[in-house]
Design a protein around this motif. Structure first.
Motif, PDB file in Angstrom:
ATOM      1  N   SER A  31       0.903  -1.152   0.121  1.00 20.01           N
ATOM      2  CA  SER A  31      -0.097  -0.155   0.028  1.00 20.01           C
ATOM      3  C   SER A  31       0.784   1.224  -0.092  1.00 20.01           C
ATOM      4  O   SER A  31       1.911   1.340   0.927  1.00 20.01           O
ATOM      5  CB  SER A  31      -0.949   0.088   1.266  1.00 20.01           C
ATOM      6  OG  SER A  31      -1.816  -1.117   1.344  1.00 20.01           O
ATOM      7  N   GLY A  32       0.567   2.247  -0.785  1.00 19.37           N
ATOM      8  CA  GLY A  32       1.455   3.403  -0.747  1.00 19.37           C
ATOM      9  C   GLY A  32       0.863   4.593  -1.378  1.00 19.37           C
ATOM     10  O   GLY A  32      -0.384   4.594  -1.658  1.00 19.37           O
ATOM     11  N   THR A  33       1.680   5.632  -1.429  1.00 19.17           N
ATOM     12  CA  THR A  33       1.262   6.927  -1.864  1.00 19.17           C
ATOM     13  C   THR A  33       2.269   7.565  -3.111  1.00 19.17           C
ATOM     14  O   THR A  33       3.153   6.863  -3.216  1.00 19.17           O
ATOM     15  CB  THR A  33       0.855   8.014  -0.874  1.00 19.17           C
ATOM     16  OG1 THR A  33       2.392   8.263  -0.251  1.00 19.17           O
ATOM     17  CG2 THR A  33       0.028   7.785   0.292  1.00 19.17           C
ATOM     18  N   GLY A  34       1.555   8.237  -3.973  1.00 16.79           N
ATOM     19  CA  GLY A  34       2.596   8.765  -4.788  1.00 16.79           C
ATOM     20  C   GLY A  34       2.002   9.943  -5.845  1.00 16.79           C
ATOM     21  O   GLY A  34       0.827  10.484  -5.581  1.00 16.79           O
ATOM     22  N   ILE A  35       2.874  10.381  -6.656  1.00 18.49           N
ATOM     23  CA  ILE A  35       2.544  11.400  -7.638  1.00 18.49           C
ATOM     24  C   ILE A  35       2.705  10.805  -9.045  1.00 18.49           C
ATOM     25  O   ILE A  35       3.547  10.307  -9.456  1.00 18.49           O
ATOM     26  CB  ILE A  35       3.357  12.526  -7.353  1.00 18.49           C
ATOM     27  CG1 ILE A  35       3.146  13.205  -5.926  1.00 18.49           C
ATOM     28  CG2 ILE A  35       2.910  13.711  -8.505  1.00 18.49           C
ATOM     29  CD1 ILE A  35       4.151  14.279  -5.536  1.00 18.49           C
ATOM     30  N   ILE A  36       1.398  10.902  -9.942  1.00 21.40           N
ATOM     31  CA  ILE A  36       1.311  10.675 -11.222  1.00 21.40           C
ATOM     32  C   ILE A  36       1.082  11.748 -12.077  1.00 21.40           C
ATOM     33  O   ILE A  36       0.066  12.358 -12.056  1.00 21.40           O
ATOM     34  CB  ILE A  36       0.382   9.389 -11.620  1.00 21.40           C
ATOM     35  CG1 ILE A  36       0.646   8.702 -12.760  1.00 21.40           C
ATOM     36  CG2 ILE A  36      -0.900   9.911 -10.950  1.00 21.40           C
ATOM     37  CD1 ILE A  36       0.059   7.615 -12.956  1.00 21.40           C
ATOM     38  N   ARG A  37       2.025  12.462 -12.873  1.00 21.94           N
ATOM     39  CA  ARG A  37       2.112  13.688 -13.514  1.00 21.94           C
ATOM     40  C   ARG A  37       1.422  14.641 -12.737  1.00 21.94           C
ATOM     41  O   ARG A  37       0.571  15.455 -13.151  1.00 21.94           O
ATOM     42  CB  ARG A  37       1.229  13.279 -14.611  1.00 21.94           C
ATOM     43  CG  ARG A  37       2.313  12.788 -15.987  1.00 21.94           C
ATOM     44  CD  ARG A  37       1.961  13.044 -17.219  1.00 21.94           C
ATOM     45  NE  ARG A  37       2.608  12.557 -18.382  1.00 21.94           N
ATOM     46  CZ  ARG A  37       2.135  12.163 -19.675  1.00 21.94           C
ATOM     47  NH1 ARG A  37       1.012  12.532 -19.902  1.00 21.94           N
ATOM     48  NH2 ARG A  37       3.171  11.709 -20.289  1.00 21.94           N
ATOM     49  N   GLY A  38       1.891  15.007 -11.456  1.00 23.34           N
ATOM     50  CA  GLY A  38       1.431  16.207 -10.721  1.00 23.34           C
ATOM     51  C   GLY A  38       0.187  15.844  -9.758  1.00 23.34           C
ATOM     52  O   GLY A  38      -0.409  16.731  -9.128  1.00 23.34           O
ATOM     53  N   VAL A  39      -0.556  14.563 -10.038  1.00 24.08           N
ATOM     54  CA  VAL A  39      -1.821  14.176  -9.263  1.00 24.08           C
ATOM     55  C   VAL A  39      -1.226  13.464  -8.257  1.00 24.08           C
ATOM     56  O   VAL A  39      -0.580  12.079  -8.363  1.00 24.08           O
ATOM     57  CB  VAL A  39      -2.705  13.466 -10.092  1.00 24.08           C
ATOM     58  CG1 VAL A  39      -4.005  12.960  -9.407  1.00 24.08           C
ATOM     59  CG2 VAL A  39      -2.880  14.011 -11.291  1.00 24.08           C
ATOM     60  N   ASN A  40      -1.828  13.617  -6.870  1.00 24.11           N
ATOM     61  CA  ASN A  40      -1.508  12.831  -5.889  1.00 24.11           C
ATOM     62  C   ASN A  40      -2.563  11.779  -5.792  1.00 24.11           C
ATOM     63  O   ASN A  40      -3.739  11.862  -5.885  1.00 24.11           O
ATOM     64  CB  ASN A  40      -1.673  13.691  -4.467  1.00 24.11           C
ATOM     65  CG  ASN A  40      -0.711  14.975  -4.366  1.00 24.11           C
ATOM     66  OD1 ASN A  40       0.679  14.400  -4.639  1.00 24.11           O
ATOM     67  ND2 ASN A  40      -1.373  15.923  -3.893  1.00 24.11           N
TER      68      ASN A  40
END
Length: 134
Positions: A31-40
């Motif tokens: 389970s994680g968090t990230g940024i995909i092209r500026g989208v959290n």
């Protein structure tokens, strides 16, 4: 051709499950968090892996995941790779194919192919990056 970095993720291994003792084949969930092209985004990843023939430190892996934005958009992916243990961590490299029915900020990712590198430390923390493969 390798394109731009599209996704950076940090996560934590949240569970293991033994699928087969003969392989052996083990399923891992992250389970994680990230940024995909500026989208959290948040994500959930599940993959299985088994040792490669002839080298107990090399593993073949297949997985899938779901990516969710705070606005409720969703994308998914399926991936394939090779993992290698080096003392106390594991590094995986491979490719993913994305899918999204979104018509918002995550719509760009539909039918995109990416190449990834993920690392998991002995503490269960993970770091991953995906680049577009043009």
């Amino acid at each position: 051709m390798l394109g731009e970095l599209i996704y950076e993720q940090r996560g934590k291994i949240s569970g293991y499950r033994v699928l087969d003792t003969e392989g052996p084949t083990v399923e891992t969930t992250i389970s994680g968090t990230g940024i995909i092209r500026g989208v959290n985004v948040t994500d959930v990843v599940t993959y299985w892996s088994r040792p490669s023939a002839g080298d107990r430190n090399v593993f073949y892996a297949e997985g899938q995941g779901i990516i969710l934005s705070k606005e409720g958009e969703m994308a998914s992916w399926k991936g394939y790779g090779i993992g290698r243990y080096n003392n106390r961590s594991r590094a995986d490299r491979g490719s993913v194919i994305f899918s999204s029915k979104s018509d918002g900020k995550l719509s760009f990712i539909n039918n995109m192919i990416g190449v990834f590198e993920y690392e998991a430390g002995e503490n269960g923390n993970t770091v991953g990056k995906i680049w577009e493969w043009k």
